[in-house]
Design an enzyme around this catalytic site. Sequence first.
Site, mmCIF file in Angstrom:
data_model
loop_
_atom_site.group_PDB
_atom_site.id
_atom_site.type_symbol
_atom_site.label_atom_id
_atom_site.label_comp_id
_atom_site.label_asym_id
_atom_site.label_seq_id
_atom_site.Cartn_x
_atom_site.Cartn_y
_atom_site.Cartn_z
ATOM 1 N N ASP A 1 -2.499 -1.318 1.861
ATOM 2 C CA ASP A 1 -1.350 -1.942 2.520
ATOM 3 C C ASP A 1 -0.823 -3.139 1.735
ATOM 4 O O ASP A 1 -1.595 -4.040 1.364
ATOM 5 C CB ASP A 1 -1.795 -2.408 3.911
ATOM 6 C CG ASP A 1 -0.676 -2.379 4.933
ATOM 7 O OD1 ASP A 1 0.482 -2.222 4.542
ATOM 8 O OD2 ASP A 1 -0.976 -2.503 6.134
ATOM 9 N N ASP A 2 0.496 -3.144 1.477
ATOM 10 C CA ASP A 2 1.181 -4.285 0.857
ATOM 11 C C ASP A 2 0.708 -4.585 -0.565
ATOM 12 O O ASP A 2 0.793 -5.725 -1.034
ATOM 13 C CB ASP A 2 1.019 -5.547 1.708
ATOM 14 C CG ASP A 2 1.816 -5.497 3.007
ATOM 15 O OD1 ASP A 2 2.367 -4.428 3.323
ATOM 16 O OD2 ASP A 2 1.869 -6.511 3.716
ATOM 17 N N CYS B 1 5.905 -0.853 6.015
ATOM 18 C CA CYS B 1 4.756 0.043 6.124
ATOM 19 C C CYS B 1 4.987 1.283 6.991
ATOM 20 O O CYS B 1 4.715 2.407 6.560
ATOM 21 C CB CYS B 1 3.532 -0.722 6.609
ATOM 22 S SG CYS B 1 3.802 -1.783 8.020
ATOM 23 N N HIS C 1 1.062 4.158 10.165
ATOM 24 C CA HIS C 1 1.079 2.800 10.698
ATOM 25 C C HIS C 1 0.476 2.766 12.102
ATOM 26 O O HIS C 1 -0.254 1.837 12.458
ATOM 27 C CB HIS C 1 2.512 2.255 10.746
ATOM 28 C CG HIS C 1 2.607 0.896 11.355
ATOM 29 N ND1 HIS C 1 2.233 -0.244 10.684
ATOM 30 C CD2 HIS C 1 2.993 0.485 12.594
ATOM 31 C CE1 HIS C 1 2.396 -1.296 11.469
ATOM 32 N NE2 HIS C 1 2.853 -0.874 12.634
ATOM 33 N N HIS D 1 4.152 -0.080 -0.377
ATOM 34 C CA HIS D 1 5.437 -0.651 -0.801
ATOM 35 C C HIS D 1 5.147 -1.898 -1.615
ATOM 36 O O HIS D 1 3.985 -2.245 -1.840
ATOM 37 C CB HIS D 1 6.338 -0.987 0.391
ATOM 38 C CG HIS D 1 5.615 -1.686 1.497
ATOM 39 N ND1 HIS D 1 5.099 -2.953 1.367
ATOM 40 C CD2 HIS D 1 5.269 -1.259 2.743
ATOM 41 C CE1 HIS D 1 4.493 -3.296 2.490
ATOM 42 N NE2 HIS D 1 4.562 -2.282 3.333
#
Length: 501
Positions: free
Chosen positions: A46-47, A85, A139, A332
């Site tokens: 994530d991220d 996300c 998500h 992302h």
Amino acid sequence: MDRRSFLKSAAVAGAAAGAMSVLGPDFALGQNASGKKYNVLFIPVDDLRPQLGCYGQKQMKSPNIDALAARGVLFKKSYCQVPVCGASRASLLTGLRPNETRFSDWAAWAEKDAPGVVTLAKWFKQNGYHTVANGKVFHNSPDCKDGWSEDHYSPTIGWPGYRKKESTAMVASERKRGKPMCFGMPYEDDDCKDNEYPDGQIAEKTIADLRRLAKSDKPFFIACGLTKPHLPFLAPKKYWDMYDGEKLVLADNPNLPKNAPGPLTTYQWKELRGQYAGTPKRGPVSAELNRKLVHGYYACVSYIDSLVGQVLAELDKLGLRDNTIVILWGDHGWFLGEHGFWCKQVCMDLGYHAPMMISGPGIKPGVTEGLTEFVDIYPSLCDLAGIPQPPHLEGLSFKPLLDDPKRPWKKAIFSRYPSPDGDGVCDGRFVYTRYTFRGRQEGHMLYDHESDPKENVNVVADPKYADVVKRLAPLVTGGAKWWKVLPEGIDPPPAAKKLMG
């Protein structure tokens, strides 16, 4: 055999022979010598922006992810479809692109926006795989739960996962005031074990699954969804101690791009601002907080790197590496103070650009700058596992890039973020974005990565770039025309053929 049957058989044989020429006879069949299909270890992070050693980030300590990249193919120009996300994951896991009516925000549900579409996990399950979801895959963990052979696993430590008393007390106080989305500080370093934060438990569960399923007759598809470096930046203190926060190099372009269009100037990075204590309600973060946030992001990436290393070490210990496709990707991009921005949700390279790497049997080490999109992951894994692609997919298998990383590939990729509607196209050098509101253009921007890789100057109005704008703008008019930029000599997916007429 009649002529039609003969031609059909010849076409199938030719396709199989072509596949063999790419990755060898075993890989072409998607199985090992014993006839068992290849396993898949699927690692969403994530991220995670390309803030890794394998992407040339010299400050970052990410030896395990770097080793994975060195063992397989590293994608230098891989892009998500939506820089947030929920929507990014829903798009990737359905193989569908976002548009005006689907995959539009952080809380997007695939089963609501694309009802009836067979997800990546469900397709593998239908093709004989035992599928397991650990941590953050979609998500929303209940989303498309029929794709998993077992109940989705979530850590026993609830979100956001603080350990220190002052942090947990702050969260409790905010929730009593009716603010369930307000957390404590945006960072925490606690002298604890890896499994005392959620991601350590996710890695442990994945390791246990590998041990359990290694003996199964069925191939497995295990998703190990790691939640850091998502806010808040929580990691065991030993990972913070890997860096001297005072020596970390911060963004050298903290101002808005020159000639920034109106929609870009209104971005407020609300995920950080207003949800976490100690962050300003308006204006830039302080120099002290800036440095602390960057330090926290680095610590979280090194924490995740260590967990990835533990999972891969177990894969090796069990003798599964040579029979397993491993793919790691960040959902992302992320801003760390560039242009004064934090978080994601921006139609710029740092919002769209995310890491991706893949290793597996027959995949030779290499690096490719071929333009790839996250909708390409679904068809690629089908090809590599030797199972057919469902007809709805809107991505292109990147399997040919694994054999020849330098071969000509897509002429452009597409991303969007709908607040306001910003549709972007990148051709490898130029990034063009058009903002619209209720069908009317609100602004547009063009960045030349050859002379301006950090996107500091919007040159969309510069007459020197008029021909570039004329070429790229029609691609985003009325939605991304992705089927127009596919590489020559590659059979388009069925969804593209339908659009081509």
